[in-house]
Scaffold this motif. Structure first.
Motif, short mmCIF file in Angstrom:
data_model
loop_
_atom_site.label_atom_id
_atom_site.label_comp_id
_atom_site.label_asym_id
_atom_site.label_seq_id
_atom_site.Cartn_x
_atom_site.Cartn_y
_atom_site.Cartn_z
N GLU A 10 0.83 -1.22 0.00
CA GLU A 10 0.00 0.00 0.00
C GLU A 10 0.86 1.26 0.00
O GLU A 10 0.42 2.33 -0.40
CB GLU A 10 -0.92 0.02 1.24
N LYS A 11 2.11 1.11 0.45
CA LYS A 11 3.01 2.29 0.51
C LYS A 11 3.75 2.48 -0.83
O LYS A 11 4.52 3.43 -0.98
CB LYS A 11 4.01 2.13 1.65
N GLN A 12 3.55 1.55 -1.76
CA GLN A 12 4.17 1.64 -3.08
C GLN A 12 3.06 1.90 -4.10
O GLN A 12 1.91 1.56 -3.87
CB GLN A 12 4.89 0.33 -3.43
N GLU A 13 3.43 2.47 -5.23
CA GLU A 13 2.42 2.69 -6.27
C GLU A 13 2.56 1.59 -7.33
O GLU A 13 3.64 1.36 -7.85
CB GLU A 13 2.62 4.07 -6.92
N ILE A 14 1.45 0.89 -7.57
CA ILE A 14 1.45 -0.20 -8.56
C ILE A 14 0.30 0.08 -9.53
O ILE A 14 -0.87 0.11 -9.12
CB ILE A 14 1.25 -1.58 -7.88
N LEU A 15 0.63 0.31 -10.80
CA LEU A 15 -0.39 0.72 -11.77
C LEU A 15 -0.48 -0.27 -12.92
O LEU A 15 0.54 -0.68 -13.48
CB LEU A 15 -0.04 2.10 -12.34
N VAL A 16 -1.72 -0.64 -13.26
CA VAL A 16 -1.95 -1.47 -14.43
C VAL A 16 -2.36 -0.53 -15.56
O VAL A 16 -3.48 -0.05 -15.61
CB VAL A 16 -3.05 -2.53 -14.18
N MET A 17 -1.39 -0.23 -16.43
CA MET A 17 -1.71 0.62 -17.57
C MET A 17 -0.60 0.54 -18.62
O MET A 17 0.50 0.07 -18.34
CB MET A 17 -1.96 2.08 -17.14
N ASP A 18 -0.91 0.99 -19.82
CA ASP A 18 0.05 1.04 -20.91
C ASP A 18 1.17 2.00 -20.51
O ASP A 18 0.92 3.15 -20.14
CB ASP A 18 -0.68 1.54 -22.17
N VAL A 19 2.41 1.53 -20.59
CA VAL A 19 3.56 2.34 -20.19
C VAL A 19 3.61 3.66 -20.98
O VAL A 19 3.91 4.72 -20.43
CB VAL A 19 4.88 1.54 -20.37
N PHE A 20 3.27 3.61 -22.26
CA PHE A 20 3.34 4.81 -23.10
C PHE A 20 2.29 5.84 -22.67
O PHE A 20 2.52 7.04 -22.72
CB PHE A 20 3.20 4.44 -24.58
N LYS A 21 1.15 5.34 -22.21
CA LYS A 21 0.12 6.25 -21.66
C LYS A 21 0.63 6.87 -20.36
O LYS A 21 0.38 8.03 -20.06
CB LYS A 21 -1.17 5.46 -21.36
N TYR A 22 1.32 6.04 -19.57
CA TYR A 22 1.83 6.55 -18.30
C TYR A 22 2.84 7.67 -18.52
O TYR A 22 2.84 8.68 -17.80
CB TYR A 22 2.47 5.43 -17.45
N PHE A 23 3.71 7.53 -19.52
CA PHE A 23 4.67 8.59 -19.82
C PHE A 23 3.95 9.92 -20.08
O PHE A 23 4.35 10.96 -19.58
CB PHE A 23 5.53 8.22 -21.04
#
Length: 396
Positions: A270-283
């Protein structure tokens, strides 16, 4: 029975000097090859012996050269010798209680192309890369079980199995493991699943890079781990004292798998950020939100496809680096990695140079890594040394 195959004169010299991958383009009479797993005798255009190997279709290859000794027989004794030599080379790993997962047999590097064996806390995982090598399964299983005190063996068939047999859960022999199987790498724990398809939970070839991130680069830093899979780099960064880790991967399973890797190491996900998404969208999101990171890890697959993007390392790595440069702090570090075997380190460094030129930035190469010691490579087969990792400091 051995099938004689002629090698054309253009390629003959290469095979005489020990090149192990038998390419279809080198064969003058490929039509004689019918059943994968057949032993083939390579001769030059004059009929002079070059070597012996087996027929097995894998990527561009039609099989692998196994010996240059005409009298050697490809039998149980042959496999015993190769696997015993590989075990002896890994003695330091067997004696290291801090690392209980490593590559035990690395294909052509250990003398048998198309076959890898990984060791996980007493269990072996065999990867078969063609129907051809799979024909030698009984020999190879016997070699392992007679030479190593293994608890059990699992396998992955990395070739088209249509019509051959029904896939089971990859268990072969011995006792079944309790999953997750907890292994250690330099004192850090990983949850491993040998029964869940091709991906087991960690890529063992990045061991040295992960340790370097933990021991030298992570302390007090904000870390972005892209194409994060099960978050192994993030876990090492967190254990190295990172201020914050962000893991981004498109696969749905990456969320739960990454949470689990943090948990088995006593870290609160919970103290870390874990995201399920397209890396290019994240950029693009990071640029919009003006997010900057001290350490950015880029370890994409050599080829990947999402709904909007197709990524090929050979064509697109420069653009990927530009995206990373844009969200790296001045003085920050980018860990650029690729497992693409179709180009070498010099070309990879060319991508880095091009990216910084296009971004009007300056950089310093800090250090570089290729495959770790247990991933033995054959000097005659440069493509086998596929891993290229460069630590880059962004000056501005």
């Amino acid at each position: 029975m051995e099938i004689t195959v002629k090698i054309n004169s253009k390629e003959g010299k290469k095979y005489k000097s020990g090149y192990p991958l038998i390419l279809k383009s080198a064969l003058m009479n490929p039509e004689v090859l019918e059943e994968e797993g057949s032993i083939i005798k390579l001769v030059d255009e004059k009929g002079q012996f070059i070597g012996k190997g087996y027929f097995g279709i894998q990527n561009k290859g039609y099989g692998w050269l196994l010996t240059k000794n005409e009298k050697e027989t490809i039998d149980q004794d042959f496999f015993n010798q190769k696997i015993m030599a590989a075990i002896n080379r890994r003695k330091p790993f067997f004696e290291n209680t801090d690392t209980t997962a490593f590559r035990l047999f690395n294909g052509e590097g250990d003398g048998i192309g198309g076959l890898t064996i990984d060791y996980f806390e007493g269990y072996c995982l065999i990867n078969w890369y063609s129907k051809g090598i799979f024909k030698f399964k009984d020999y190879i299983i016997h070699s392992i079980t007679s030479m190593l005190p293994v608890k059990g063996i699992y396998e992955k068939k990395r070739f088209d199995t249509a019509g051959m047999y029904i896939e089971d859960d990859d268990f072969v022999t011995g006792e079944r493991a309790q999953f997750p199987l907890i292994v250690k790498e330099n004192g850090v724990k990983f949850a491993i699943y040998l029964n869940e398809g091709a991906m087991v939970g960690v890529f063992l070839d990045q061991r040295d890079v992960r340790m370097q991130i933990r021991d030298k680069y992570a302390k007090g830093k904000t870390v972005l781990n892209t194409f994060s899979y099960t978050g192994a780099f993030s876990v090492f960064a967190a254990l190295g004292g990172a201020k914050q880790t962000t893991s981004v991967d498109l696969a749905n399973r990456s969320l739960q798998k990454t949470q689990e890797q943090f948990e088995v190491n006593g870290l609160d996900p919970e103290k870390q950020e874990i995201l399920v998404m397209d890396v290019f969208k994240y950029f693009k999101y990071a640029v919009r939100k003006q997010l900057l990171f001290d350490l950015v890890i880029l370890d994409p697959p050599s080829f990947a496809r999402s709904k909007k993007h197709t990524f090929s390392a050979a064509k697109d790595y420069t653009n990927l680096l530009k995206e990373a440069i844009a969200i790296t702090e001045k003085g920050g570090v980018i860990v650029a990695s690729t497992n693409a075997s179709n180009f070498g380190m010099d070309k990879f460094k060319g991508f880095i140079d091009q990216a910084f030129i296009e971004m009007k930035g300056k950089y310093q190469l800090l250090e570089e890594f290729s495959l770790p010691q247990d991933f033995k490579v054959a000097k005659e087969f440069k493509e086998g040394n596929y891993l290229k990792v460069v630590f880059i400091r962004k000056i501005h």
